[in-house]
Scaffold this active site. Structure first.
Site, mmCIF file in Angstrom:
data_model
loop_
_atom_site.group_PDB
_atom_site.id
_atom_site.type_symbol
_atom_site.label_atom_id
_atom_site.label_comp_id
_atom_site.label_asym_id
_atom_site.label_seq_id
_atom_site.Cartn_x
_atom_site.Cartn_y
_atom_site.Cartn_z
ATOM 1 N N ASP A 89 -51.542 23.894 103.321
ATOM 2 C CA ASP A 89 -52.095 25.176 103.781
ATOM 3 C C ASP A 89 -52.569 26.096 102.656
ATOM 4 O O ASP A 89 -53.564 26.780 102.816
ATOM 5 C CB ASP A 89 -51.048 25.900 104.623
ATOM 6 N N CYS B 66 -57.643 23.647 112.187
ATOM 7 C CA CYS B 66 -58.806 22.760 112.107
ATOM 8 C C CYS B 66 -58.446 21.434 111.441
ATOM 9 O O CYS B 66 -59.317 20.709 110.967
ATOM 10 C CB CYS B 66 -59.951 23.426 111.350
ATOM 11 N N THR C 130 -53.377 20.069 108.102
ATOM 12 C CA THR C 130 -52.143 19.295 108.006
ATOM 13 C C THR C 130 -52.447 17.804 108.210
ATOM 14 O O THR C 130 -51.909 16.949 107.507
ATOM 15 C CB THR C 130 -51.115 19.803 109.031
ATOM 16 N N LYS D 121 -49.015 33.881 104.772
ATOM 17 C CA LYS D 121 -50.354 34.440 104.689
ATOM 18 C C LYS D 121 -50.360 35.803 103.984
ATOM 19 O O LYS D 121 -51.263 36.118 103.208
ATOM 20 C CB LYS D 121 -50.965 34.559 106.101
ATOM 21 N N ARG E 295 -45.837 25.575 117.262
ATOM 22 C CA ARG E 295 -45.713 25.155 115.860
ATOM 23 C C ARG E 295 -44.425 24.407 115.576
ATOM 24 O O ARG E 295 -43.442 24.534 116.309
ATOM 25 C CB ARG E 295 -45.726 26.413 114.971
ATOM 26 N N ARG F 260 -51.376 34.974 115.049
ATOM 27 C CA ARG F 260 -51.676 36.080 114.157
ATOM 28 C C ARG F 260 -52.578 37.072 114.870
ATOM 29 O O ARG F 260 -53.386 36.713 115.708
ATOM 30 C CB ARG F 260 -52.394 35.576 112.901
ATOM 31 N N TYR G 178 -43.815 36.487 115.562
ATOM 32 C CA TYR G 178 -44.544 35.228 115.428
ATOM 33 C C TYR G 178 -44.819 34.875 113.955
ATOM 34 O O TYR G 178 -45.264 35.734 113.176
ATOM 35 C CB TYR G 178 -45.882 35.264 116.200
ATOM 36 N N SER H 183 -57.639 27.999 110.119
ATOM 37 C CA SER H 183 -56.391 27.644 110.799
ATOM 38 C C SER H 183 -56.676 26.737 111.998
ATOM 39 O O SER H 183 -57.647 26.942 112.721
ATOM 40 C CB SER H 183 -55.692 28.905 111.296
ATOM 41 N N HIS I 228 -56.847 29.223 100.782
ATOM 42 C CA HIS I 228 -56.348 28.646 102.037
ATOM 43 C C HIS I 228 -56.691 27.153 102.049
ATOM 44 O O HIS I 228 -57.573 26.717 102.780
ATOM 45 C CB HIS I 228 -57.044 29.382 103.200
HETATM 46 O O1 SAT Z 1 -49.710 31.723 111.814
HETATM 47 S S1 SAT Z 1 -49.980 31.249 110.460
HETATM 48 O O2 SAT Z 1 -50.877 32.170 109.783
HETATM 49 O O3 SAT Z 1 -48.763 31.121 109.711
HETATM 50 C C1 SAT Z 1 -50.718 29.737 110.559
HETATM 51 C C2 SAT Z 1 -52.175 29.828 110.544
HETATM 52 O O4 SAT Z 1 -52.758 30.566 111.344
HETATM 53 O O5 SAT Z 1 -52.796 29.137 109.714
HETATM 54 MN MN MN Z 2 -53.373 28.281 107.503
#
Ligand code: SAT
Ligand code: MN
Length: 598
Positions: free
Chosen positions: A282, A255, A258, A211, A381, A74, A202, A253, A231
């Site tokens: 998420d 951390c 999942t 997001k 990912r 991102r 991406y 993100s 989040h």
């Molecule tokens: O790239 S995403 O925003 O979908 C995943 C993340 O950064 O948590």
């Molecule tokens: Mn996330």
């Protein structure tokens, strides 16, 4: 081009017409969610090289995709909230006036789909037809995006039937254009239910349901409609008597959301009959239920998880989820058996391999301390179906969601934050969320490993002013008769030599059990300057090899000096957020400082 449309909704048709006129695709294809159409798209994307079909015996339904090298995370610096006034976007968000933004981006979109197809994806965040679901349509020129959205959201014409003739849906437009970094924009018009994304391919920049919609636009809607978009992962702990308690947890993100969401209890608990069920990893949408509790749904339908570090030990459930129907992005391609690999999967890197950039990769040159030698990008990912997750909760498809006992905030902090503590009230809990901080990760472009304030793990995802967002948290506390208790955790505390003190992963269950015991008022705690701390012997360490009661004591230490340094940093951050920081939070901050000074 819009003949034979599956809807007569004039708002939808005229909007698509306008966007198509601007982007000038050769044709428009409606995505119906059928396996037949999906398979045809996969075949087309394989033929063009956009995706690679992997070994179908070992990884049935799995594909590999590589993004452009300059397009792997991102881009927060190029993400904008375009409200009419700058004040409404606030100081933490980038802002552009809607008119200026549209003028600028129209130039980038104009003619960008010439010679290509514009795909129309009708999708739902949440279960179609449920009172909590929200609908969107994403227009994109990327089959990769279509295939990801088919996993991450609920796609199909039933969404159009649910929208019916209403203007109430989120309009998303995505064009890859030249994938030009200098002209990459992820922009949101919360007052117009609109998202525009250009020059990226991406995940977080282009899967607009995630997001952009489910957090930035939804947080804006939630504020006006008295609910919350957060989040947060959602998980359920099932007790031996069959009862299940649910918690939500917010971490920045990459951390470990999942991993926590799919946790496998340590033997000590599993033997007694405890189980953990994943509802989401998420995003949580939270509403006040008729029973006065806070209820959560996961608006997504899949997982977009970080691959590196995922293995049979850290997260077997995630690993198994990815063994079929999965799209891998920017991992290593094992060309010997046409499978995939990433750092931390196992100790057998492939001997014939292509790295995430598409170059031959020699695992012998891999140096753990030099990220540039990685075969898989650190933010590589997997996009996997929720329904393939072995520990998916039976409540996953319950349109009403699950009742929440605890909200947990957490950051990646080497020092300062203890393993766990409990806030003293909803207001104090909102304060604890507002002062969250974490070391930055590869999930966003920029320097990795520096501490930054990341309130509620929402810094990059609040679709309006941060001070107003905190006010909304405080307001929600006043309308939830029986609110969840609020906690803070830190799995990442280190000793003097930089080694993690806490084993993490499945053993985080031990902390969850303390949290749930507190929620049920079954256990005592110590008052401290920052909130309630566990008595060290109340964190169960049975069966843990390298953790003693002394380790737990160290993990729970609150060093007033480093906290007071943090207080200064928080003050500076509040200043930066600006005028709309609620007075209640300043009161909390002052009280914290006074207690620390005592
Ligand atoms: O790239 S995403 O925003 O979908 C995943 C993340 O950064 O948590
Ligand atoms: Mn996330």
């Amino acid at each position: 081009m819009l003949k034979n449309s599956p809807t007569n909704n004039e708002y939808i048709l005229s909007w698509i017409g306008e966007m198509a006129e601007m982007c000038a695709p050769d044709k428009i294809v409606w995505i119906d969610g059928s396996e037949e159409q999906t398979e045809a798209l996969r075949t087309e994307a394989c033929a063009s090289g956009e995706i690679i079909k992997l070994n179908q015996e070992k990884l049935p339904g799995c594909y590999l995709h590589r993004t452009a090298i300059n397009d792997v995370a991102r881009v927060e610096g190029r993400t904008f909230i375009c409200t009419r006034t700058k004040e409404d976007a606030g100081n933490i968000n980038n802002w552009m006036s809607p008119d200026e933004c549209k003028e600028k981006l129209t130039k980038l979109y104009r003619g960008s789909m010439k010679g290509q197809t514009m795909y129309v994806i009708p999708y739902s965040m949440g279960i179609v037809g449920s009172p909590f679901a929200k609908y969107g349509i994403e227009l994109t020129d990327s089959i990769y995006v279509v295939l990801n959205m088919l996993i991450m959201t609920r796609v199909g014409f039933d969404v159009l039937y649910a929208i019916c003739d209403s203007p109430d849906y989120i309009k998303g437009l995505h064009a890859r254009a030249q994938l030009d970094e200098e002209n990459r924009y992820i922009v949101h018009f919360p007052e117009e239910n609109t998202i525009w994304s250009v020059n990226s391919g991406y995940g977080g920049n282009v899967l607009l349901g995630k997001k952009c919609f489910a957090l930035r636009i939804a947080s804006y809607l939630g504020r006006h409609e008295n609910w919350m978009a957060e989040h947060m992962l959602i998980l359920g702990v099932e007790y031996p008597n069959g009862e299940t308690k649910y918690v939500c947890a917010a971490f920045p993100s990459a951390c470990g959301k999942t991993n926590l969401a799919m946790l496998i209890p340590p033997e000590y608990y599993s033997k007694k009959g405890y189980k953990v069920h994943c509802v989401g990893d998420d995003i949580a949408w939270l509403r006040v239920g008729d029973d006065g509790r806070l209820w959560a749904v996961n608006p997504e339908n899949g997982f977009f998880g970080v691959a590196p570090g995922t293995n049979e030990k850290t997260n077997p459930n995630a690993l198994h989820t990815t063994l079929k129907d999965t799209i891998f992005t920017n991992v290593v391609h094992n060309t010997k058996d046409n499978t995939v690999w990433w750092e931390g999967l196992d100790k057998n890197p492939p001997t014939e391999a292509i790295d995430w950039m598409g170059r031959p990769w020699d695992y012998r040159k891999y140096d753990k301390n030099d990220k540039s030698t990685c075969g898989a990008h650190p933010n590589s990912r997997f996009t996997a179906k929720a329904t393939n997750c072995p520990c998916l909760s039976e409540e996953f498809n319950n349109p009403m969601g699950v009742p929440i006992s605890a909200i947990i905030f957490g950051g990646r902090r080497a020092k300062t934050a203890p393993l766990v503590y409990q806030s003293t009230s909803w207001q104090n809990g909102a304060f604890v969320g507002s002062i969250m901080a974490s070391e930055t990760t590869a999930a966003a472009s920029g320097v990795v490993g520096v501490v930054r304030r990341d309130p509620m793990a929402m810094r990059p995802f609040v679709g309006y002013d941060m001070g107003d967002y905190w006010q909304h948290w405080l307001n929600m506390g006043k309308i939830i008769p029986n609110p969840p208790k609020i906690f803070h955790v830190n799995w990442f505390r280190t000793d003097g030599e930089g080694n993690f003190l806490w084993p993490g992963f499945g053993d985080n269950m031990r902390v969850l059990m303390w949290i749930l015991a507190r929620c049920e008022e079954k256990i005592d705690a110590r008052e401290s300057a920052i909130g309630y701390l566990p008595h060290p012997e109340d964190i169960c360490i049975e069966g843990l090899k390298n953790v003693t009661l002394d380790t737990v004591k160290e993990l729970l230490e609150v060093d007033a000096k480093s906290w007071l340094e943090d207080v200064e940093n928080i003050k500076a951050f509040y200043e930066q957020v600006g005028e709309r920081v609620p007075n209640e939070l300043y009161t909390e901050l002052e009280a914290l400082e006074n207690r620390l000074k005592k």
